[in-house]
Design an enzyme around this catalytic site. Structure first.
Site, PDB file in Angstrom:
ATOM      1  N   ASN A   9       0.880  -1.170   0.000  1.00  0.00           N
ATOM      2  CA  ASN A   9       0.000   0.000   0.000  1.00  0.00           C
ATOM      3  C   ASN A   9       0.917   1.219   0.000  1.00  0.00           C
ATOM      4  O   ASN A   9       1.445   1.607   1.046  1.00  0.00           O
ATOM      5  CB  ASN A   9      -0.912  -0.015   1.225  1.00  0.00           C
ATOM      6  CG  ASN A   9      -1.901   1.135   1.239  1.00  0.00           C
ATOM      7  OD1 ASN A   9      -1.840   2.045   0.414  1.00  0.00           O
ATOM      8  ND2 ASN A   9      -2.815   1.119   2.187  1.00  0.00           N
ATOM      9  N   ARG A  91      -2.560  -2.224  -3.533  1.00  0.00           N
ATOM     10  CA  ARG A  91      -3.795  -1.483  -3.321  1.00  0.00           C
ATOM     11  C   ARG A  91      -3.775  -0.257  -4.230  1.00  0.00           C
ATOM     12  O   ARG A  91      -2.843   0.539  -4.200  1.00  0.00           O
ATOM     13  CB  ARG A  91      -3.916  -1.044  -1.867  1.00  0.00           C
ATOM     14  CG  ARG A  91      -5.197  -0.256  -1.620  1.00  0.00           C
ATOM     15  CD  ARG A  91      -5.133   0.535  -0.341  1.00  0.00           C
ATOM     16  NE  ARG A  91      -6.363   1.303  -0.153  1.00  0.00           N
ATOM     17  CZ  ARG A  91      -6.420   2.485   0.449  1.00  0.00           C
ATOM     18  NH1 ARG A  91      -5.324   3.046   0.904  1.00  0.00           N
ATOM     19  NH2 ARG A  91      -7.570   3.108   0.572  1.00  0.00           N
ATOM     20  N   HIS A 180     -13.221   2.000   0.101  1.00  0.00           N
ATOM     21  CA  HIS A 180     -13.095   0.971   1.143  1.00  0.00           C
ATOM     22  C   HIS A 180     -13.618  -0.375   0.639  1.00  0.00           C
ATOM     23  O   HIS A 180     -14.039  -1.226   1.433  1.00  0.00           O
ATOM     24  CB  HIS A 180     -13.860   1.354   2.419  1.00  0.00           C
ATOM     25  CG  HIS A 180     -13.324   2.549   3.139  1.00  0.00           C
ATOM     26  ND1 HIS A 180     -14.140   3.442   3.809  1.00  0.00           N
ATOM     27  CD2 HIS A 180     -12.065   3.021   3.299  1.00  0.00           C
ATOM     28  CE1 HIS A 180     -13.408   4.398   4.344  1.00  0.00           C
ATOM     29  NE2 HIS A 180     -12.135   4.167   4.047  1.00  0.00           N
ATOM     30  N   HIS A 208     -17.949   0.618   7.997  1.00  0.00           N
ATOM     31  CA  HIS A 208     -16.492   0.755   8.126  1.00  0.00           C
ATOM     32  C   HIS A 208     -16.235   2.128   8.733  1.00  0.00           C
ATOM     33  O   HIS A 208     -16.304   3.151   8.050  1.00  0.00           O
ATOM     34  CB  HIS A 208     -15.835   0.631   6.741  1.00  0.00           C
ATOM     35  CG  HIS A 208     -14.354   0.841   6.747  1.00  0.00           C
ATOM     36  ND1 HIS A 208     -13.461  -0.178   6.502  1.00  0.00           N
ATOM     37  CD2 HIS A 208     -13.594   1.952   6.952  1.00  0.00           C
ATOM     38  CE1 HIS A 208     -12.223   0.296   6.565  1.00  0.00           C
ATOM     39  NE2 HIS A 208     -12.293   1.590   6.840  1.00  0.00           N
ATOM     40  N   GLY A 210     -13.689   4.451  10.602  1.00  0.00           N
ATOM     41  CA  GLY A 210     -12.355   4.827  11.031  1.00  0.00           C
ATOM     42  C   GLY A 210     -12.228   6.323  10.874  1.00  0.00           C
ATOM     43  O   GLY A 210     -13.222   7.043  10.895  1.00  0.00           O
ATOM     44  N   GLY A 212     -11.520   7.687   8.163  1.00  0.00           N
ATOM     45  CA  GLY A 212     -12.415   7.718   7.013  1.00  0.00           C
ATOM     46  C   GLY A 212     -13.528   6.721   7.283  1.00  0.00           C
ATOM     47  O   GLY A 212     -13.276   5.643   7.833  1.00  0.00           O
ATOM     48  N   ARG A 241     -13.241  15.015   7.516  1.00  0.00           N
ATOM     49  CA  ARG A 241     -14.100  15.277   6.357  1.00  0.00           C
ATOM     50  C   ARG A 241     -15.533  15.515   6.804  1.00  0.00           C
ATOM     51  O   ARG A 241     -16.032  14.873   7.722  1.00  0.00           O
ATOM     52  CB  ARG A 241     -14.053  14.109   5.368  1.00  0.00           C
ATOM     53  CG  ARG A 241     -12.681  13.819   4.809  1.00  0.00           C
ATOM     54  CD  ARG A 241     -12.717  12.594   3.916  1.00  0.00           C
ATOM     55  NE  ARG A 241     -11.409  11.947   3.865  1.00  0.00           N
ATOM     56  CZ  ARG A 241     -11.216  10.645   3.637  1.00  0.00           C
ATOM     57  NH1 ARG A 241     -12.260   9.849   3.440  1.00  0.00           N
ATOM     58  NH2 ARG A 241     -10.000  10.156   3.621  1.00  0.00           N
ATOM     59  N   ASP A 282      -9.786  12.871  16.517  1.00  0.00           N
ATOM     60  CA  ASP A 282      -9.659  11.540  17.112  1.00  0.00           C
ATOM     61  C   ASP A 282     -10.926  11.233  17.921  1.00  0.00           C
ATOM     62  O   ASP A 282     -11.228  11.907  18.909  1.00  0.00           O
ATOM     63  CB  ASP A 282      -8.428  11.497  18.020  1.00  0.00           C
ATOM     64  CG  ASP A 282      -8.074  10.082  18.458  1.00  0.00           C
ATOM     65  OD1 ASP A 282      -8.993   9.334  18.827  1.00  0.00           O
ATOM     66  OD2 ASP A 282      -6.869   9.741  18.436  1.00  0.00           O
ATOM     67  N   GLY A 330     -11.157   0.887  12.833  1.00  0.00           N
ATOM     68  CA  GLY A 330     -10.704   1.307  14.151  1.00  0.00           C
ATOM     69  C   GLY A 330     -11.786   1.724  15.113  1.00  0.00           C
ATOM     70  O   GLY A 330     -11.852   1.255  16.263  1.00  0.00           O
ATOM     71  N   ASN A 334     -13.727  -0.766  18.032  1.00  0.00           N
ATOM     72  CA  ASN A 334     -13.270  -0.463  19.391  1.00  0.00           C
ATOM     73  C   ASN A 334     -14.138   0.500  20.195  1.00  0.00           C
ATOM     74  O   ASN A 334     -13.967   0.590  21.413  1.00  0.00           O
ATOM     75  CB  ASN A 334     -11.848   0.102  19.323  1.00  0.00           C
ATOM     76  CG  ASN A 334     -10.866  -0.901  18.753  1.00  0.00           C
ATOM     77  OD1 ASN A 334     -10.687  -1.980  19.311  1.00  0.00           O
ATOM     78  ND2 ASN A 334     -10.240  -0.567  17.634  1.00  0.00           N
ATOM     79  N   GLU A 382      -7.919  -5.968   5.258  1.00  0.00           N
ATOM     80  CA  GLU A 382      -7.804  -5.620   3.848  1.00  0.00           C
ATOM     81  C   GLU A 382      -6.614  -6.288   3.184  1.00  0.00           C
ATOM     82  O   GLU A 382      -6.673  -6.671   2.012  1.00  0.00           O
ATOM     83  CB  GLU A 382      -7.726  -4.104   3.705  1.00  0.00           C
ATOM     84  CG  GLU A 382      -9.015  -3.404   4.127  1.00  0.00           C
ATOM     85  CD  GLU A 382      -8.896  -1.896   4.152  1.00  0.00           C
ATOM     86  OE1 GLU A 382      -9.117  -1.281   3.095  1.00  0.00           O
ATOM     87  OE2 GLU A 382      -8.578  -1.340   5.226  1.00  0.00           O
TER      88      GLU A 382
END
Length: 397
Positions: A9, A91, A180, A208, A210, A212, A241, A282, A330, A334, A382
């Site tokens: 990647n 990737r 993704h 998904h 994270g 992103g 974003r 975060d 992520g 979690n 991935e």
């Protein structure tokens, strides 16, 4: 005999890699080189069961980065000559409407990836750097490009077309592509395994989440709708974003605030989302601030939850029948509180969480017994998905 794939990647100033045992489904080694081309850089090589090798050094380009990687395999293992390498997987973020599956890389494919760079100017050129350097480093192995967008090319026109003038859309390749894809593909396939049913009989929603974030409705193993659009800016609220926004905001900021196109681009991609609302991108910090009663963090979580619930509700309607919802990446894996707010108040739609299970760790079902729609946490992989696609293509007659 072990079959392994070297998964790469490549970013504009980074190189992430993993040597994957395809049949065992595990990493034999992994590493990350950062700040390539800068005055200082950091390189790390890890082998399970051993202390990681970490070096601070100047790494001028991707070719030199691969040289460093090879030296680490020679010094610290595993031995690449005995690893059963069958191919190298790359990737690639944007495959446009051309690539609906993994393809062997040759000069023509390289050129097509370059031609698609205007659709992903921050990613495809960097992916190409990695491909060129890796082909020079491993000239005797097949190289395979695996595209983030490929999984979503099954989305029907009603979902991928934008309601703008047809000529303009066609000329400038304006449509929903989604991203993704390797993660959504891996998780939806794993979800069918966990339910003990054939993939083509399972309808699932994959979240998904994270830095992103994207959601996908998967019917029988095929993506039918996804939240990201022509670019990864669309859809859910993310770390930096904005996600979905009225396009008129762009014109307003240009005309009234005097912001340039580049300034608005930076605002929406790098200074919005959690960062723009709370001062941090975060989610862990946002959750901590919300627990402390800080108003803007509490409100940001409400906005995140509102967007997630609206997306889940829409996808329930698109699928008609939904068997499972899977959280991954992520935050999805979690953050129990985020999973809770994503599905809060949806019991009437057949989604009932078990609070105790939701607070656990690892791959598991977190819905209550008897919940019509099962809810799971499924860690994404991935690299393994890319490795499997490479091995399948190499093995094909």
């Amino acid at each position: 005999m072990t079959r392994s794939v070297f998964v790469i990647n490549a970013g504009s100033s980074s190189l992430k890699y993993q040597l994957v045992d395809v049949d065992a489904g595990r990493a034999l080694a992994s590493g990350l080189i950062e700040r390539i081309g800068e005055t200082t850089g950091e390189a790390k090589h890890e082998v399970p069961g051993s202390e990681p090798v970490v070096e601070q050094r100047v790494i001028p380009d991707h070719e030199k980065a691969f040289g460093w990687v090879l030296r680490q395999f020679e010094r610290h293992g595993p031995d690449l000559e005995r690893a059963g390498l069958v191919g190298v997987g790359h990737r690639v973020v944007q495959g446009g409407a051309r690539f609906d599956r993994a393809v062997r890389v040759d000069d023509d494919v390289q050129q097509q990836i370059e031609d698609l760079a205007p659709l992903a100017p921050l990613h495809n050129p960097a992916n190409l750097q990695g491909i060129r350097s890796a082909r020079a480093t491993f000239p005797g192995l097949p190289h395979v490009a695996v595209f983030d967008t490929a999984f979503h090319l099954t989305i029907p026109p009603a979902a991928h077309r934008y309601a703008i003038e047809e000529r303009v859309a066609a000329e400038h390749r304006v449509r929903k592509y989604g991203f993704h894809g390797t993660s959504h593909q891996y998780v939806s396939r794993r979800m069918a395994e966990l339910l003990g049913r054939p993939l083509d009989e399972v309808n699932s929603i994959v979240l998904h989440l994270g830095n992103g974030a994207s959601a996908t409705a998967v019917r029988g193993g095929r993506s039918i709708e996804t939240s990201m659009g022509m670019t990864p800016l669309a859809g859910l609220v993310m770390g930096t974003r904005s996600g979905d926004i009225d396009p008129g905001v762009v014109f307003h900021l240009h005309r009234v605030a005097g912001m340039s196109v580049d300034e608005i681009d930076t605002l929406l991609n790098k200074r919005s989302g959690l960062l723009g609302m709370t001062g941090t991108g975060d989610m862990r910090d946002v959750l901590q601030a919300a627990d402390a009663g800080i108003g803007r963090a509490v409100e940001a979580l409400e906005i995140v939850g509102h967007r997630l619930r609206g997306t889940v509700g829409a996808y329930l309607a698109h699928l008609g029948r939904t068997d499972a919802i899977a959280f991954t990446a992520g935050i999805g894996e979690n953050a129990a509180r985020v999973r809770e707010i994503a599905l809060e108040g949806l019991e009437g739609l057949g989604i009932v969480l078990d609070p105790e299970r939701n607070r656990g760790r690892g791959e598991r079902r977190i819905s209550a017994d008897g919940s019509p729609i099962e809810v799971w946490v499924v860690p994404t992989n991935e690299e393994l998905e890319i490795a499997r696609q490479v091995a399948a293509l190499v093995d094909a007659p």
